[in-house]
Design an enzyme around this catalytic site. Structure first.
Site, PDB file in Angstrom:
ATOM      1  N   LYS A   1     -27.717 -13.145  -5.694  1.00 42.07           N
ATOM      2  CA  LYS A   1     -26.642 -13.609  -4.943  1.00 42.07           C
ATOM      3  C   LYS A   1     -25.222 -12.952  -5.585  1.00 42.07           C
ATOM      4  CE  LYS A   1     -24.594 -17.905  -3.035  1.00 42.07           C
ATOM      5  NZ  LYS A   1     -24.645 -19.521  -3.310  1.00 42.07           N
ATOM      6  N   TRP A   2     -24.399 -12.348  -4.659  1.00 46.38           N
ATOM      7  CA  TRP A   2     -23.422 -11.668  -5.239  1.00 46.38           C
ATOM      8  C   TRP A   2     -21.965 -12.607  -4.814  1.00 46.38           C
ATOM      9  CZ3 TRP A   2     -22.961  -6.084  -7.162  1.00 46.38           C
ATOM     10  CH2 TRP A   2     -21.821  -5.819  -7.281  1.00 46.38           C
ATOM     11  N   ASP A   3     -21.249 -13.304  -5.572  1.00 48.37           N
ATOM     12  CA  ASP A   3     -20.327 -14.302  -5.264  1.00 48.37           C
ATOM     13  C   ASP A   3     -18.943 -13.596  -5.787  1.00 48.37           C
ATOM     14  OD1 ASP A   3     -19.066 -16.532  -3.918  1.00 48.37           O
ATOM     15  OD2 ASP A   3     -20.385 -17.800  -5.386  1.00 48.37           O
TER      16      ASP A   3
ATOM     17  N   PHE B   1       0.799  -1.112   0.032  1.00 50.57           N
ATOM     18  CA  PHE B   1       0.001  -0.055   0.032  1.00 50.57           C
ATOM     19  C   PHE B   1       0.887   1.150   0.016  1.00 50.57           C
ATOM     20  CE2 PHE B   1      -2.003   3.588   2.548  1.00 50.57           C
ATOM     21  CZ  PHE B   1      -3.098   3.510   1.915  1.00 50.57           C
TER      22      PHE B   1
ATOM     23  N   SER C   1     -18.834 -15.202  -0.535  1.00 53.11           N
ATOM     24  CA  SER C   1     -17.234 -15.279  -1.107  1.00 53.11           C
ATOM     25  C   SER C   1     -16.898 -16.906  -0.808  1.00 53.11           C
ATOM     26  CB  SER C   1     -16.338 -14.340  -0.383  1.00 53.11           C
ATOM     27  OG  SER C   1     -15.157 -14.485  -1.067  1.00 53.11           O
TER      28      SER C   1
ATOM     29  N   ASP D   1     -18.154  -8.945   6.062  1.00 51.52           N
ATOM     30  CA  ASP D   1     -17.575  -7.805   6.966  1.00 51.52           C
ATOM     31  C   ASP D   1     -18.775  -6.701   6.757  1.00 51.52           C
ATOM     32  OD1 ASP D   1     -17.243  -5.755   4.679  1.00 51.52           O
ATOM     33  OD2 ASP D   1     -15.627  -7.175   4.112  1.00 51.52           O
TER      34      ASP D   1
ATOM     35  N   GLU E   1     -40.728 -36.330   3.824  1.00 49.63           N
ATOM     36  CA  GLU E   1     -39.591 -35.489   4.067  1.00 49.63           C
ATOM     37  C   GLU E   1     -40.170 -34.099   3.735  1.00 49.63           C
ATOM     38  OE1 GLU E   1     -35.681 -38.362   3.432  1.00 49.63           O
ATOM     39  OE2 GLU E   1     -36.728 -37.746   1.658  1.00 49.63           O
TER      40      GLU E   1
HETATM   41  C1  DGJ Z   1     -19.228 -20.558  -4.215  1.00 46.75           C
HETATM   42  C2  DGJ Z   1     -20.676 -20.222  -3.242  1.00 46.75           C
HETATM   43  O1  DGJ Z   1     -20.317 -20.315  -1.994  1.00 46.75           O
HETATM   44  C3  DGJ Z   1     -21.698 -21.314  -3.519  1.00 46.75           C
HETATM   45  O2  DGJ Z   1     -22.719 -21.220  -2.839  1.00 46.75           O
HETATM   46  C4  DGJ Z   1     -22.006 -21.351  -4.969  1.00 46.75           C
HETATM   47  O3  DGJ Z   1     -22.642 -20.384  -5.181  1.00 46.75           O
HETATM   48  C5  DGJ Z   1     -20.681 -21.421  -5.781  1.00 46.75           C
HETATM   49  N1  DGJ Z   1     -19.817 -20.449  -5.311  1.00 46.75           N
HETATM   50  C6  DGJ Z   1     -20.986 -21.235  -7.134  1.00 46.75           C
HETATM   51  O4  DGJ Z   1     -19.924 -21.254  -7.821  1.00 46.75           O
END
Ligand code: DGJ
Length: 735
Positions: A480-482, A283, A531, A538, A613
């Site tokens: 869902k943002w991965d 940095f 992630s 965070d 189930e």
């Molecule tokens: C990692 C995520 O934690 C999973 O739930 C899934 O979405 C996979 N990536 C998909 O590649």
């Protein structure tokens, strides 16, 4: 009371409901930290500071022959650099003349109503009901022209103080910042303190470690480009005797999603310095004349009520002052089913509709189409970046698929990994220069994908346009943002060679801009962060996403630890938790009880479940809805520690008015012919009478808390119990 300035003693005291924090413009105009702890009204706390001639601890030149004043032994609000204080620093700056020096003296302060803001990074906010005051103190170095502006906000009722810092270059030449810590708290004696952190790894995030302070610099941090699975930007300093219920605890929670560092240094005189901010690794940030650099915000809390008390402060604050999404309070979260562990990338539109039909019988509200719907993505070697629907798989088109799901009475959600690109993608072939890759070197492989250079405006604009185009094309309720790798090959084609030390941080700033452009423009969509499970979990991320996937590890017994560790700072309402096939021999009901320790959902092929189930799942989805208000709004108690050997793990949610509570127990380790176990409730009204699970018998709150509830022994392994404890009209006097 807010912020009180005593001009005579030159003290500035920040008061929350139960805490005080004091600084003083003292000797030679240095800014000293005098106190953080239980309320002290307005006493000048400088009586605590004694000065001695300390060998090998230098004295400022202006002290002349007085040898007793050394910055090496004084508690400071923000440190100097190269002024005779040899402990870890708040700042490392290279001035325009090449010197490494900062001698900040307090030159100005001002108190304002309301909460300060940062221009480049997310912060917590004040709602209309909050009484908040902000303080700015300017420290200036008379030689270099470097100014440091310390910012504080006092949230009175919440018992929370936030801090942030800006560096302004008021000189004529450029300077370089090598380190800037957002917070520095110096404790006069830290030898009896412990440091608690949340280390982990992929699949085992936020495990809990506690260590006594010794004469070292204890560090917590990440250099993975994100706040990471391996460490969390959160630390507790507490009394060695502190327990869940009792003892002094200080919390520090950093609103930053990139490389971070926290250092706790017990010095030669048993003083303890704690600093936290952006990690100085790689940095080097140039600040031109007139320019300002901002460091991220730290959210600080203090309580005498032990670790539970500290968690309650963070839970309450983060539930009301962190994320503006309507899904935090106004709109109940749906019960979702996610396609990942059901099908991985092997699905088409028909399979998804079939899963949704089966899931509808299980009381599910929302189907999430996870990874695999775009480009040519059949495995994880291709297509990231090509955010176009794969119509070989989704043959009917996205619009039509969503309509079919909606016609079932269900909502639809979709998965993205915006920051990443596959080498095998149209995007990479067209714009290889948009990727983080060092010229002349091969990029480090990780899940066979590379990171986009999020610092580039074109990349940011491309992502905002592409993701929004999909979100706006159909009736999408959830995203869902991965992100599935740590950053390496830190290099931006858009920066000159001598500014590559800015890229880690510029990535994070670019990411926030993209999130603003996608998330803030879609207030009706529920966003979940992820992630590879719970890396990058965070508070800055949680200011965008009301919920975050805790871990890819869905095993319910491992989840007990994952939820336990996460709960030290983050509220249950943020914890994504699903029932899956993981834990083959664990009863469905137990999996459900564990998933109700979070946002509750499913991640399995619903078409493979028997009718029986499916009926159990329906019952559990209904129970989740029944208990939703207790789980999402109640105070959370960790009743046992799953990291220590015991026979069961228990936790509890209690409504603020103590009228209702949900106490959950998972029996993990039944010994043959062992003793009777009891779980003692917490947080109830001792004088009130309660029913359990709507049965007739009444128990006093005091009995449930002091004698406890006997847990049935003759049950199969991994049985779970849920006790819905409800106040009755009667009180103990009538019994
Ligand atoms: C990692 C995520 O934690 C999973 O739930 C899934 O979405 C996979 N990536 C998909 O590649």
């Amino acid at each position: 009371m807010g912020i009180i300035v005593n001009e005579k003693c030159r003290t500035i005291t920040l008061h929350t409901k139960n805490t005080s924090y004091q600084m003083k413009i003292g000797n030679l105009d240095y800014l000293f930290h005098l106190y953080y702890g239980p309320t002290i009204y307005d006493a000048d706390m400088s009586y605590q500071i004694k000065q001695y001639d300390r060998g090998f601890s230098g004295n400022p030149y202006e002290s002349r022959n007085a040898r007793t004043f050394s910055l090496d032994a004084q508690p400071q609000e923000f440190t100097t650099q190269q002024q005779g204080d040899f402990r870890t620093t708040s700042i490392e700056v290279i001035n325009s003349d090449g010197s490494y020096s900062f001698n900040g003296k307090a030159v100005d302060y001002r108190v304002t109503k309301g909460k300060y803001r940062l221009d480049t990074m997310p912060t917590v906010f004040a709602s209309k009901e909050d009484h908040v005051e902000s303080l700015e103190v300017t420290l200036a170095d008379a030689v270099s022209g470097v100014q440091v502006i310390l910012m504080y906000a006092v949230f009175e009722e919440a018992d929370i103080i936030t801090r942030a810092v800006k560096v302004k270059n008021a000189g004529e030449e450029r300077i370089h910042l090598n380190k800037l810590m957002s917070v520095c708290v110096d404790f006069l004696n830290g030898s009896g303190m412990d440091l608690i952190s949340l280390p982990g790894r992929y699949g085992q995030e936020r495990q809990v470690e506690r260590q006594p302070m010794t004469h070292h610099i204890h560090t917590i941090g990440s250099v993975r480009g994100s706040s990471s699975h391996q460490q969390n930007p959160f630390a507790i300093l507490c009394d060695r005797e502190a327990t869940e219920d009792y003892g002094k605890c200080y919390g520090f929670s950093l609103m930053y999603s990139g490389n971070f560092l926290a250092e706790a240094e017990l010095d030669q005189y048993d003083q303890l310095r704690f600093v936290m901010g952006i990690n100085p690794k790689q940095f080097v940030y140039e600040v031109g004349p007139g320019e300002v650099f901002e460091g991220p915000e730290v959210v600080m809390a203090f309580t005498t009520k032990g670790l539970t008390g500290l968690s309650h402060l963070y839970h309450d604050f983060y539930r009301s002052n962190l994320c503006q999404s309507k899904f935090v309070r106004e709109v109940q979260r749906p019960v979702l089913i996610n396609s990942w562990e059901a099908a991985f990338m092997d699905f088409d539109d028909v399979k998804l509709v079939n899963i949704a039909k089966a899931a509808r019988n299980m009381g599910v509200d929302l189907l999430v189409m996870d990874d695999g719907w775009f480009g040519k993505r059949d495995d994880d070697n291709s297509s990231l970046g090509d955010w176009f629907v794969n119509e070989d798989k989704i043959k009917c088109g996205l619009h039509n698929l969503v309509e079919q799901i909606n016609d079932l009475g269900m909502k639809f959600g979709i998965w993205f990994e915006p920051e990443m690109v596959s080498e095998d993608s149209r995007l990479y072939r067209t714009h290889p220069e948009w990727t983080m890759q060092i010229p002349g070197r091969h990029a480090v492989r990780s899940r066979n994908q590379m990171a986009l250079d999020m610092s580039r405006r074109e990349v940011q604009d491309y992502l905002i346009e592409r993701v929004n185009a999909i979100l706006d094309d159909a009736n999408i309720y959830y995203m869902k943002w991965d992100i599935n790798r740590s950053l390496a090959d830190i290099w931006s084609n858009a920066q000159p060679a001598d500014r590559q030390g800015e890229v880690y941080h510029r990535y994070v700033l670019g990411l926030y801009r993209v999130m603003d452009g996608i998330i803030k423009t879609h207030p009706d969509i529920l966003f979940e962060g992820c992630s590879g499970g719970g890396g990058r979990y965070d508070p800055a991320m949680l200011s965008y996403y009301p919920q975050y996937w805790v871990s890819d590890n869905n095993h319910p017994i491992d989840r007990l630890k994952l939820h336990y560790g996460t709960s030290f700072v983050y509220p249950v309402s943020t914890m994504g938790a699903h029932i899956s096939d993981s834990g083959r021999f664990i009863p469905l009901r137990t999996k459900a009880v564990v998933a109700m320790g979070g946002t509750f959902g499913y991640e399995l092929d619903a078409t493979h479940l028997s009718e029986e189930e499916q009926a159990i799942c329906r019952e559990q989805s209904d129970l989740f809805r029944k208990y939703y208000h207790i789980i999402f709004e109640g105070d959370y108690y960790r009743l046992s520690n799953p990291f220590t050997v015991g026979n069961m793990t228990a936790w509890q949610h209690v409504l603020k008015d103590k009228s209702e509570s949900l106490l959950s127990v998972v029996v993990t380790n039944l010994t043959c012919n062992g003793p009777q176990e009891y779980v003692k409730a917490k947080g109830l009204d001792p004088m009130a009478m309660y029913t359990i699970n709507d049965e007739e018998e009444l128990y006093s709150g005091s009995a449930l808390m002091n004698a406890g509830i006997p847990i049935e022994r003759e049950v199969p392994e991994y049985t779970a119990f849920q006790f819905h404890i409800k106040k009755s009209e009667q009180n103990t006097e009538g019994v």
